[in-house]
Design a protein around this motif. Structure first.
Motif, PDB file in Angstrom:
ATOM      1  N   ILE B  68       0.932  -1.386   0.167  1.00  0.00           N
ATOM      2  CA  ILE B  68      -0.118   0.175  -0.037  1.00  0.00           C
ATOM      3  C   ILE B  68       0.805   1.414   0.094  1.00  0.00           C
ATOM      4  CG2 ILE B  68      -1.220   1.069   1.299  1.00  0.00           C
ATOM      5  CD1 ILE B  68      -2.411  -1.240   2.736  1.00  0.00           C
ATOM      6  N   ARG B  72       0.830   4.081  -2.524  1.00  0.00           N
ATOM      7  CA  ARG B  72       0.218   5.188  -2.538  1.00  0.00           C
ATOM      8  C   ARG B  72       1.553   6.259  -2.888  1.00  0.00           C
ATOM      9  NH1 ARG B  72       0.403   6.121   4.047  1.00  0.00           N
ATOM     10  NH2 ARG B  72       2.466   6.439   2.930  1.00  0.00           N
ATOM     11  N   ARG B  85      -5.396  10.306  -2.310  1.00  0.00           N
ATOM     12  CA  ARG B  85      -5.710   9.059  -0.962  1.00  0.00           C
ATOM     13  C   ARG B  85      -7.407   8.586  -1.300  1.00  0.00           C
ATOM     14  NH1 ARG B  85      -1.776   8.979   3.240  1.00  0.00           N
ATOM     15  NH2 ARG B  85      -1.008  11.165   2.740  1.00  0.00           N
ATOM     16  N   GLY B  86      -8.197   9.437  -1.638  1.00  0.00           N
ATOM     17  CA  GLY B  86      -9.138   8.489  -2.258  1.00  0.00           C
ATOM     18  C   GLY B  86      -9.401   7.292  -2.807  1.00  0.00           C
ATOM     19  N   LEU B  88      -6.947   5.013  -3.544  1.00  0.00           N
ATOM     20  CA  LEU B  88      -5.716   4.092  -2.917  1.00  0.00           C
ATOM     21  C   LEU B  88      -6.287   2.892  -3.049  1.00  0.00           C
ATOM     22  CD1 LEU B  88      -2.999   4.196  -2.313  1.00  0.00           C
ATOM     23  CD2 LEU B  88      -3.679   4.920   0.002  1.00  0.00           C
ATOM     24  N   PRO B  89      -7.700   2.558  -2.741  1.00  0.00           N
ATOM     25  CA  PRO B  89      -8.133   1.390  -2.867  1.00  0.00           C
ATOM     26  C   PRO B  89      -8.170   0.952  -4.351  1.00  0.00           C
ATOM     27  CG  PRO B  89      -9.582   2.792  -1.264  1.00  0.00           C
ATOM     28  CD  PRO B  89      -8.390   3.382  -2.373  1.00  0.00           C
ATOM     29  N   TYR B  90      -8.516   1.606  -5.167  1.00  0.00           N
ATOM     30  CA  TYR B  90      -8.700   1.473  -6.554  1.00  0.00           C
ATOM     31  C   TYR B  90      -7.382   1.180  -6.647  1.00  0.00           C
ATOM     32  CZ  TYR B  90      -9.656   2.043 -11.575  1.00  0.00           C
ATOM     33  OH  TYR B  90      -9.546   1.628 -12.546  1.00  0.00           O
ATOM     34  N   CYS B  92      -5.082   0.150  -5.924  1.00  0.00           N
ATOM     35  CA  CYS B  92      -4.270  -1.008  -5.212  1.00  0.00           C
ATOM     36  C   CYS B  92      -4.767  -1.977  -5.906  1.00  0.00           C
ATOM     37  CB  CYS B  92      -4.641  -0.945  -3.386  1.00  0.00           C
ATOM     38  SG  CYS B  92      -3.413   0.504  -2.879  1.00  0.00           S
TER      39      CYS B  92
END
Lengths: 167, 253
Positions: B68, B72, B85-86, B88-90, B92
């Motif tokens: 991560i 990032r 930052r918002g 980041l899950p996408y 990753c």
């Protein structure tokens, strides 16, 4: 081979749905926890680093203050020691002077006492001589002796006085 | 079976022919591979993200957190800034998903789904959606559209520049799909061709085929290693370019 570039819309839609569902599920059940834990740890590390820097600053300030105090104390101690030495020297000199004066006074008193005793002794001797002379005269007169005898008596009395004086 | 047929058989997607009520379901080798990879990926990451106390569990969690951090700090923040930052899950998920599909082709009986233009196009459409969403989120519709006109452009040039910039952005997204597809397809074709050399030469003369075996296998091993590298590289490039494009619409000049 021309099929290679022919899009299959069914697969495309299925892939989009599959991928977006995976993004959602991973965000909800995996990334959220992992990213949260990572950010918490980073925040903790950041706080610890800042705390350590602050503590270091504080320690340095304290050390500087203590060093200054130590230097001041050392200076004061040195000053007081000098004062004590000077005071000691002054007191020693005063005591010496006092002792010398006392010794001198004692010497003078002793000398005066000796002189007085000497005069007293001389007065006693004179008194004794007079008494002896009177006693000798009385004896001469009582025995009515000749001049030669009187001389002998006087000589004898004087010898006795002399002998008595140096006993 | 000629060479073209052999290559087609190994490279092309195969429909499993499942239909419900006359409607063909897109159940193909590639879509099944993608589904299997997604399930495995979700299972592993869900398992890793659970709180653990064992040393090996902590090691896996640390590994996931390092991953991560890498996504990032190397891809998202440098290109999109703090606004990224918002997303980041996408990112990753995107990197791991593409990498897993690329590597899945190395497993026997599985195929590299990213050598299918439909799959890479689907991923590019998702990335295009993210780019569009990030632009609309931070600038609104007006600001987003205004971003297509470079500052200092004379008024009379705007009608010409605006469509060009829109098409340019669409092409960028399309290029994402084509780049990944072409790289993965070509790698597999090269591997297949090297193997076919043995059989083609052996068909001419058995001794020549045996003679061609060793150099072809050496090349095959080398190309497989290269293919592994390309699998990582293409996943990285796709994710990086998505971040760059998304960053360019967030931070317009």
């Amino acid at each position: 081979m021309e099929d290679l570039l022919k899009p299959d819309y069914g697969v495309m839609v299925l892939t989009i749905c599959n991928f977006l569902l995976l993004v959602y599920l991973l965000k909800r059940f995996a990334w959220k926890g992992l990213i949260g834990a990572l950010e918490r740890r980073e925040a903790q590390i950041q706080t610890d680093v800042e705390q350590a820097a602050s503590n270091r600053q504080e320690a340095e300030t304290l050390k500087r203050e203590l060093d200054e105090k130590l230097a001041q104390i050392s200076l004061e101690a040195s000053k007081k020691m000098n004062e004590a030495v000077q005071l000691g020297q002054a007191q020693s000199a005063a005591l010496l002077t006092q002792a010398q004066e006392q010794a001198k006074r004692l010497l003078e008193e002793t000398k005066a006492q000796l002189k007085a005793e000497k005069e007293q002794a001389l007065a006693d001797v004179r008194k004794e001589i007079v008494n002896t002379a009177i006693m000798a005269t009385q004896k001469v007169l009582q025995e009515n002796i000749s001049t030669a005898t009187a001389d002998q008596v006087v000589t004898r009395v004087l010898a006795e006085i002399k002998a008595k004086k140096y006993e | 079976m000629d060479v073209a047929e052999i290559i087609s058989h190994h490279i092309l997607d195969h429909d499993w022919g499942i239909s419900v009520g006359g409607f063909r379901l897109p159940v193909t080798t590639h879509s099944v591979t993608i589904f299997a990879v997604s399930v495995v990926l979700f299972g592993i990451l869900f398992w890793i993200s659970r709180p653990r106390v064992s040393r090996s569990g902590r090691l896996l969690t640390t590994l996931a957190e390092s991953y991560i951090s890498f996504i990032r700090d190397s891809l998202v923040i440098p290109n999109m800034g703090a606004e990224g930052r918002g997303f980041l899950p996408y990112f990753c998920t995107l990197f791991l998903f593409i990498l897993s599909i690329n590597l899945a082709g190395m497993i026997p009986e599985m195929k590299t789904a990213t050598s299918n233009i439909s799959v890479t196009a689907a991923l590019a459409i998702c990335s295009g959606g993210v780019i569009l969403y990030s632009g609309l989120k931070y600038h609104g519709l007006g600001g987003f559209l205004k971003g297509f006109i470079p500052s200092g452009t004379p008024g009379w040039l705007v009608p010409l520049i605006f469509p060009l910039e829109v098409v340019s952005t669409v092409i960028k997204v399309c290029v994402l799909a084509i780049r990944l597809f072409a790289n993965m397809l070509s790698g597999h074709m090269v591997l297949l061709c090297l193997l076919l050399i043995i059989f083609i030469v052996g068909k001419m003369h058995i001794a020549a085929g045996i003679g061609a075996f060793l150099p072809a296998m050496v090349l095959e091993i080398f190309m497989t290693c290269l293919e592994l590298l390309v699998a990582f590289l293409q996943a990285y490039v796709f994710t990086l370019l998505t971040a760059i494009f998304a960053g360019s619409v967030i931070h317009t000049h």
